[in-house]
Motif scaffolding. Structure first.
Motif, PDB file in Angstrom:
ATOM      1  N   ILE A  74      -1.530  18.827  11.017  1.00  0.00           N
ATOM      2  CA  ILE A  74      -2.717  18.532  11.819  1.00  0.00           C
ATOM      3  C   ILE A  74      -2.986  19.637  12.838  1.00  0.00           C
ATOM      4  N   GLU A  75      -1.950  20.101  13.512  1.00  0.00           N
ATOM      5  CA  GLU A  75      -2.137  21.130  14.534  1.00  0.00           C
ATOM      6  C   GLU A  75      -2.424  22.508  13.940  1.00  0.00           C
ATOM      7  N   SER A  76      -2.127  22.698  12.654  1.00  0.00           N
ATOM      8  CA  SER A  76      -2.394  23.984  12.005  1.00  0.00           C
ATOM      9  C   SER A  76      -3.792  24.064  11.417  1.00  0.00           C
ATOM     10  N   ALA A  77      -4.449  22.928  11.254  1.00  0.00           N
ATOM     11  CA  ALA A  77      -5.796  22.912  10.673  1.00  0.00           C
ATOM     12  C   ALA A  77      -6.752  23.670  11.585  1.00  0.00           C
ATOM     13  N   GLU A  78      -7.635  24.424  10.961  1.00  0.00           N
ATOM     14  CA  GLU A  78      -8.579  25.260  11.702  1.00  0.00           C
ATOM     15  C   GLU A  78     -10.001  24.800  11.409  1.00  0.00           C
ATOM     16  N   PRO A  79     -10.544  23.922  12.234  1.00  0.00           N
ATOM     17  CA  PRO A  79     -11.903  23.440  11.949  1.00  0.00           C
ATOM     18  C   PRO A  79     -12.924  24.574  12.023  1.00  0.00           C
ATOM     19  N   ASN A  80     -13.751  24.669  11.000  1.00  0.00           N
ATOM     20  CA  ASN A  80     -14.788  25.686  10.940  1.00  0.00           C
ATOM     21  C   ASN A  80     -15.964  25.050  10.195  1.00  0.00           C
ATOM     22  N   PRO A  81     -17.129  25.039  10.790  1.00  0.00           N
ATOM     23  CA  PRO A  81     -18.261  24.349  10.151  1.00  0.00           C
ATOM     24  C   PRO A  81     -18.770  25.032   8.878  1.00  0.00           C
ATOM     25  N   THR A 116     -16.683  27.136   6.591  1.00  0.00           N
ATOM     26  CA  THR A 116     -15.677  27.239   5.520  1.00  0.00           C
ATOM     27  C   THR A 116     -14.531  26.279   5.798  1.00  0.00           C
ATOM     28  N   ILE A 117     -13.751  26.016   4.764  1.00  0.00           N
ATOM     29  CA  ILE A 117     -12.588  25.158   4.932  1.00  0.00           C
ATOM     30  C   ILE A 117     -11.357  25.982   4.539  1.00  0.00           C
ATOM     31  N   SER A 118     -10.444  26.142   5.474  1.00  0.00           N
ATOM     32  CA  SER A 118      -9.257  26.955   5.227  1.00  0.00           C
ATOM     33  C   SER A 118      -8.228  26.193   4.401  1.00  0.00           C
ATOM     34  N   ARG A 119      -7.248  26.919   3.886  1.00  0.00           N
ATOM     35  CA  ARG A 119      -6.162  26.297   3.121  1.00  0.00           C
ATOM     36  C   ARG A 119      -5.444  25.255   3.974  1.00  0.00           C
ATOM     37  N   THR A 164      -6.617  23.548   6.505  1.00  0.00           N
ATOM     38  CA  THR A 164      -7.487  22.396   6.718  1.00  0.00           C
ATOM     39  C   THR A 164      -7.557  21.535   5.461  1.00  0.00           C
ATOM     40  N   ARG A 165      -7.633  22.168   4.283  1.00  0.00           N
ATOM     41  CA  ARG A 165      -7.609  21.406   3.014  1.00  0.00           C
ATOM     42  C   ARG A 165      -6.326  20.597   2.918  1.00  0.00           C
ATOM     43  N   SER A 166      -5.210  21.238   3.257  1.00  0.00           N
ATOM     44  CA  SER A 166      -3.915  20.545   3.200  1.00  0.00           C
ATOM     45  C   SER A 166      -3.893  19.347   4.126  1.00  0.00           C
ATOM     46  N   THR A 167      -4.437  19.516   5.304  1.00  0.00           N
ATOM     47  CA  THR A 167      -4.455  18.427   6.279  1.00  0.00           C
ATOM     48  C   THR A 167      -5.351  17.287   5.803  1.00  0.00           C
ATOM     49  N   ALA A 168      -6.492  17.617   5.227  1.00  0.00           N
ATOM     50  CA  ALA A 168      -7.394  16.580   4.701  1.00  0.00           C
ATOM     51  C   ALA A 168      -6.722  15.808   3.571  1.00  0.00           C
ATOM     52  N   ARG A 169      -6.031  16.523   2.703  1.00  0.00           N
ATOM     53  CA  ARG A 169      -5.319  15.853   1.605  1.00  0.00           C
ATOM     54  C   ARG A 169      -4.211  14.960   2.141  1.00  0.00           C
ATOM     55  N   LEU A 170      -3.462  15.469   3.101  1.00  0.00           N
ATOM     56  CA  LEU A 170      -2.387  14.669   3.698  1.00  0.00           C
ATOM     57  C   LEU A 170      -2.964  13.398   4.322  1.00  0.00           C
ATOM     58  N   ALA A 171      -4.079  13.528   5.029  1.00  0.00           N
ATOM     59  CA  ALA A 171      -4.694  12.352   5.653  1.00  0.00           C
ATOM     60  C   ALA A 171      -5.083  11.318   4.600  1.00  0.00           C
ATOM     61  N   ARG A 172      -5.638  11.788   3.502  1.00  0.00           N
ATOM     62  CA  ARG A 172      -6.028  10.842   2.436  1.00  0.00           C
ATOM     63  C   ARG A 172      -4.799  10.193   1.798  1.00  0.00           C
ATOM     64  N   ILE A 173      -3.770  10.977   1.557  1.00  0.00           N
ATOM     65  CA  ILE A 173      -2.531  10.434   0.982  1.00  0.00           C
ATOM     66  C   ILE A 173      -1.959   9.354   1.894  1.00  0.00           C
ATOM     67  N   LEU A 174      -1.865   9.656   3.182  1.00  0.00           N
ATOM     68  CA  LEU A 174      -1.316   8.680   4.135  1.00  0.00           C
ATOM     69  C   LEU A 174      -2.205   7.444   4.236  1.00  0.00           C
ATOM     70  N   TYR A 175      -3.526   7.638   4.199  1.00  0.00           N
ATOM     71  CA  TYR A 175      -4.438   6.501   4.243  1.00  0.00           C
ATOM     72  C   TYR A 175      -4.226   5.595   3.035  1.00  0.00           C
ATOM     73  N   GLU A 176      -4.162   6.192   1.851  1.00  0.00           N
ATOM     74  CA  GLU A 176      -3.987   5.386   0.640  1.00  0.00           C
ATOM     75  C   GLU A 176      -2.638   4.665   0.641  1.00  0.00           C
ATOM     76  N   ILE A 177      -1.607   5.338   1.070  1.00  0.00           N
ATOM     77  CA  ILE A 177      -0.292   4.690   1.125  1.00  0.00           C
ATOM     78  C   ILE A 177      -0.312   3.533   2.109  1.00  0.00           C
ATOM     79  N   THR A 234      -7.001  17.156  -7.272  1.00  0.00           N
ATOM     80  CA  THR A 234      -8.107  17.497  -8.163  1.00  0.00           C
ATOM     81  C   THR A 234      -9.450  17.257  -7.473  1.00  0.00           C
ATOM     82  N   GLU A 235      -9.597  16.112  -6.846  1.00  0.00           N
ATOM     83  CA  GLU A 235     -10.870  15.752  -6.216  1.00  0.00           C
ATOM     84  C   GLU A 235     -11.137  16.519  -4.935  1.00  0.00           C
ATOM     85  N   MET A 236     -10.087  16.969  -4.264  1.00  0.00           N
ATOM     86  CA  MET A 236     -10.263  17.616  -2.965  1.00  0.00           C
ATOM     87  C   MET A 236      -9.925  19.108  -3.016  1.00  0.00           C
ATOM     88  N   ALA A 237     -10.327  19.771  -4.096  1.00  0.00           N
ATOM     89  CA  ALA A 237     -10.064  21.209  -4.231  1.00  0.00           C
ATOM     90  C   ALA A 237     -11.026  22.029  -3.371  1.00  0.00           C
TER      91      ALA A 237
END
Length: 148
Positions: A40-47, A49-52, A54-67, A80-83
């Protein structure tokens, strides 16, 4: 409430050289919370582009939400869906400048295992497992070259 999640080996060299120090090796254990916080602290919000990271953080958030809501997740489907129209083979890599903020232990400066345990680490084919860590391969080469 935190649980151990990931073991990260570390090695210490003499300054900027590739030569191991006498107190050379240790291991850090990341908890589930600490690793999540690193994402979360490594994610770099940018309106635009989406950095690697930030993508990782978004995926982690979705994984944790689903679990937390469904008690299961489909990690392959999430990747696959969040590439975000980028490659997915290199997920989350941060350098020591970022991780050192989380590793505030005296053992980072004075690791517990001595340089001479290197033989135990790489004998019996262990060196084949080190290939992705090119800098460590270089450190082994130069350190052993010192002793020949």
């Amino acid at each position: 409430m935190q649980k151990p999640l990931l073991m990260q080996p570390i090695w210490k060299t003499k300054g900027q050289s590739p030569i191991l120090t006498d107190d050379a090796f240790d291991i850090f254990v990341w908890s589930d919370f600490a690793l999540s916080r690193l994402f979360i602290e490594s994610a770099e919000p940018n309106p635009t582009t989406i950095s690697r990271l930030t993508r990782s953080t978004a995926r982690l958030a979705r994984i944790l939400y689903e679990i937390s809501t469904q008690r299961k997740t489909n990690i392959f489907q999430i990747y696959t869906e969040m590439a975000f129209e980028h490659q997915t083979d290199k997920e989350f890599a941060v350098n020591g400048g970022i991780t050192r903020n989380y590793m505030k232990s005296s053992r980072r400066w004075t690791p517990i295992m001595k340089q001479d345990c290197l033989k135990e680490i790489i004998l019996g084919g262990g060196e084949k497992l080190l290939s992705p860590e090119r800098r460590f391969d270089q450190t082994v080469y130069f350190t052993l070259g010192q002793h020949l």
